[in-house]
Design a protein around this motif. Structure first.
Motif, short mmCIF file in Angstrom:
data_model
loop_
_atom_site.label_atom_id
_atom_site.label_comp_id
_atom_site.label_asym_id
_atom_site.label_seq_id
_atom_site.Cartn_x
_atom_site.Cartn_y
_atom_site.Cartn_z
N LEU A 41 1.09 -1.03 -0.37
CA LEU A 41 -0.05 -0.22 0.10
C LEU A 41 0.97 1.14 -0.07
N ASP A 42 0.24 2.43 -0.77
CA ASP A 42 1.14 3.38 -0.76
C ASP A 42 2.71 3.02 -0.99
N TYR A 43 2.55 3.17 -2.05
CA TYR A 43 4.59 2.68 -2.31
C TYR A 43 5.08 4.49 -2.42
N ARG A 44 5.46 5.17 -2.07
CA ARG A 44 6.23 6.69 -2.54
C ARG A 44 7.72 6.64 -1.76
N ASN A 45 8.41 5.57 -2.64
CA ASN A 45 9.75 5.98 -2.45
C ASN A 45 10.33 4.97 -3.27
N LEU A 46 10.97 6.36 -3.87
CA LEU A 46 12.20 5.81 -5.16
C LEU A 46 12.98 4.22 -5.64
N ASN A 47 13.46 4.49 -3.78
CA ASN A 47 14.30 3.20 -3.66
C ASN A 47 13.34 1.77 -3.90
N LEU A 48 11.84 2.54 -3.50
CA LEU A 48 10.92 1.14 -2.92
C LEU A 48 10.65 0.47 -4.50
N GLU A 49 10.44 1.73 -5.64
CA GLU A 49 10.36 1.27 -6.66
C GLU A 49 10.80 -0.20 -7.26
N ARG A 50 12.21 0.35 -7.01
CA ARG A 50 13.29 -1.18 -8.08
C ARG A 50 12.95 -2.15 -7.54
N TRP A 51 12.58 -2.49 -5.84
CA TRP A 51 12.64 -3.58 -5.67
C TRP A 51 11.10 -4.03 -5.78
N LEU A 52 9.91 -3.40 -5.54
CA LEU A 52 9.50 -4.01 -6.03
C LEU A 52 8.59 -4.79 -7.43
N PHE A 53 9.56 -3.79 -8.43
CA PHE A 53 9.55 -4.25 -9.60
C PHE A 53 10.13 -5.39 -10.63
N ARG A 54 11.43 -5.21 -9.93
CA ARG A 54 12.35 -6.43 -10.02
C ARG A 54 12.34 -7.16 -8.90
N GLU A 55 12.72 -7.00 -8.56
CA GLU A 55 13.14 -8.09 -6.81
C GLU A 55 12.38 -9.17 -6.55
N LEU A 56 11.09 -8.40 -5.94
CA LEU A 56 10.58 -8.89 -5.74
C LEU A 56 8.90 -9.66 -6.27
N PRO A 57 8.50 -9.67 -7.44
CA PRO A 57 8.35 -10.04 -8.01
C PRO A 57 8.33 -11.98 -8.64
N SER A 58 10.45 -11.60 -8.38
CA SER A 58 10.53 -13.32 -8.53
C SER A 58 10.85 -14.14 -7.47
N GLN A 59 11.42 -13.19 -6.68
CA GLN A 59 10.96 -13.95 -5.35
C GLN A 59 9.84 -14.61 -4.85
N LEU A 60 8.75 -14.09 -4.86
CA LEU A 60 7.99 -14.47 -5.06
C LEU A 60 7.58 -15.62 -5.61
N ALA A 61 7.41 -15.81 -6.97
CA ALA A 61 7.56 -16.98 -7.83
C ALA A 61 8.62 -17.89 -7.21
N GLY A 62 9.58 -17.98 -6.55
CA GLY A 62 11.06 -18.84 -6.14
C GLY A 62 11.76 -18.54 -7.03
N GLU A 63 12.20 -17.77 -7.87
CA GLU A 63 13.33 -17.40 -8.13
C GLU A 63 14.10 -16.81 -7.92
N GLY A 64 14.14 -16.06 -6.63
CA GLY A 64 15.00 -15.84 -5.41
C GLY A 64 16.32 -16.61 -5.69
N GLN A 65 15.89 -15.62 -4.30
CA GLN A 65 17.56 -16.97 -2.30
C GLN A 65 16.44 -16.97 -1.47
N LEU A 66 15.36 -16.88 -1.25
CA LEU A 66 14.73 -17.30 0.00
C LEU A 66 14.41 -18.79 0.53
N VAL A 67 14.40 -18.84 1.82
CA VAL A 67 14.46 -20.60 1.72
C VAL A 67 13.46 -20.77 1.77
N THR A 68 12.18 -20.04 1.64
CA THR A 68 11.47 -20.29 2.20
C THR A 68 9.98 -20.73 1.01
N TYR A 69 10.60 -20.99 -0.44
CA TYR A 69 10.04 -21.17 -1.29
C TYR A 69 9.13 -22.34 -1.64
#
Length: 359
Positions: free
Chosen positions: A139-167
């Protein structure tokens, strides 16, 4: 008729007896005119019991007014496959769709992780999120540093492509780990920026080749010290929030959303550990990482305190030199003045042969 007889006793003395709050005189006791749309006012015939208060129901017009001024959230939705959708939703509509209460979306705490109605509400300063068994809402992301993480890193982490141990675990585990990992990386980044600046400033201040203290360096050290104090506060709040969850077994169970929404997932995971224990291990891991950051920040604080002690010792040494020089000058001035005083006292009373002239 009995209602009409009791009406004059209830109305003020100067009010007309045939009217009550602007209602027409033809309105009967059981059929009062409606107020603001479909809402109805209780009939004017008051009961004989004393102390009963006339109550008005909420009108549709007032509900429409509240809805028009309700806060609007910019919502970014991430599903289990990492797909991203963005939309806007009013606060009233959002908490009704999620089955939450209005106070759950206030996010009044700097750091909090709570649950309600099989939903997880998380806030870490400017990062506000709601986790469900099927999706993650930011909700309400208004931080420049947050946008890069939201649209580049977070989707791949949730889809299991990142380095999360809880996949291999349910979706809420990946969402919680991604948010905690982002916040730990943010704190680590702040510390990585402050640490070289503080060390460089301290090295310049305690350099024995410089006899005087540079005031500009002291000002820089003061600013970096304030930033370090803010970082220590953020780390402390994060540790306390995670530790509070670890001490609450019921909350650990409630964080396992899929365990309650899908009974089949109640079975133990592939490693033979229950989901609540998996959640506890996950939180303990990030509590340990926060503890490491706290220790690193504490070491910097100790270095600053030690350097300040060295600076104060150098300043005291210079002050002692100046006091000794001042004392020497004072003693010299006093000695010269003393000899001058002796000359003034005895010079005019001395007799010499030059004063006697033979004729």
């Amino acid at each position: 008729m009995e209602c009409l007889r009791s009406l004059p006793r209830l109305l003020p003395r100067r009010a007309p007896r045939a009217l009550a709050w602007g209602l027409p005189a033809a309105a009967s006791c059981g059929g009062a005119a409606p107020l603001l749309g479909r809402s109805r006012v209780q009939p004017l015939c008051w009961p004989r019991r004393r102390g009963e208060v006339l109550r008005f129901t909420t009108t549709d017009a007032s509900q429409a007014t509240l809805a028009s001024v309700a806060q609007v959230f910019t919502v970014t939705k991430f599903d289990q496959m990492g797909n991203v959708t963005s939309f806007e939703r009013k606060k009233t509509e959002l908490y009704q769709e999620l089955g939450l209460q209005a106070r759950d979306l206030r996010f009044q705490h700097v750091m909090s992780i709570t649950t309600r109605n099989n939903r997880i509400i998380m806030r870490m300063e400017y990062l506000k999120a709601v986790i469900t068994p099927e999706c993650l809402l930011i909700l309400d992301y208004r931080n420049l540093n947050l946008e890069r993480w939201l649209f580049r890193e977070l989707p791949s982490q949730l889809a299991g492509e990142g380095q999360l141990v809880t996949y291999p675990l349910p979706f809420e585990f990946r969402a919680i780990e991604a948010l905690l990992q982002y916040w730990i990386n943010t704190l680590q980044g702040k510390l990585s920026v402050l640490q070289p600046l503080i060390l460089e400033t301290l090295e310049a201040l305690v350099d024995p080749r410089h006899s005087s203290v540079d005031r500009s360096k002291l000002h820089i050290l003061l600013q970096n010290g304030k930033s370090l104090s803010e970082l220590e506060t953020d780390i402390k709040i994060f540790k306390e929030s995670v530790l509070e969850i670890l001490d609450d077994e019921e909350l650990l169970e409630e964080l396992c959303l899929t365990k309650w929404s899908d009974p089949q997932v109640f079975e133990k995971s592939s490693t033979g550990i229950d989901h609540a224990e998996e959640m506890e291990l996950l939180l303990e891991n990030y509590h340990r990482l926060a503890e490491d950051l706290s220790n690193a920040a504490r070491e910097l604080r100790v270095l600053i305190d030690d350097s300040q002690s060295i600076i104060f010792i150098n300043l005291d040494s210079h002050r002692n030199v100046m006091m000794r020089l001042n004392l020497q000058l004072t003693m010299g001035t006093f000695s010269v003045s003393l000899f001058g005083l002796m000359g003034v006292a005895f010079g005019m009373n001395l007799e010499s042969s030059l004063e006697e002239v033979r004729r």
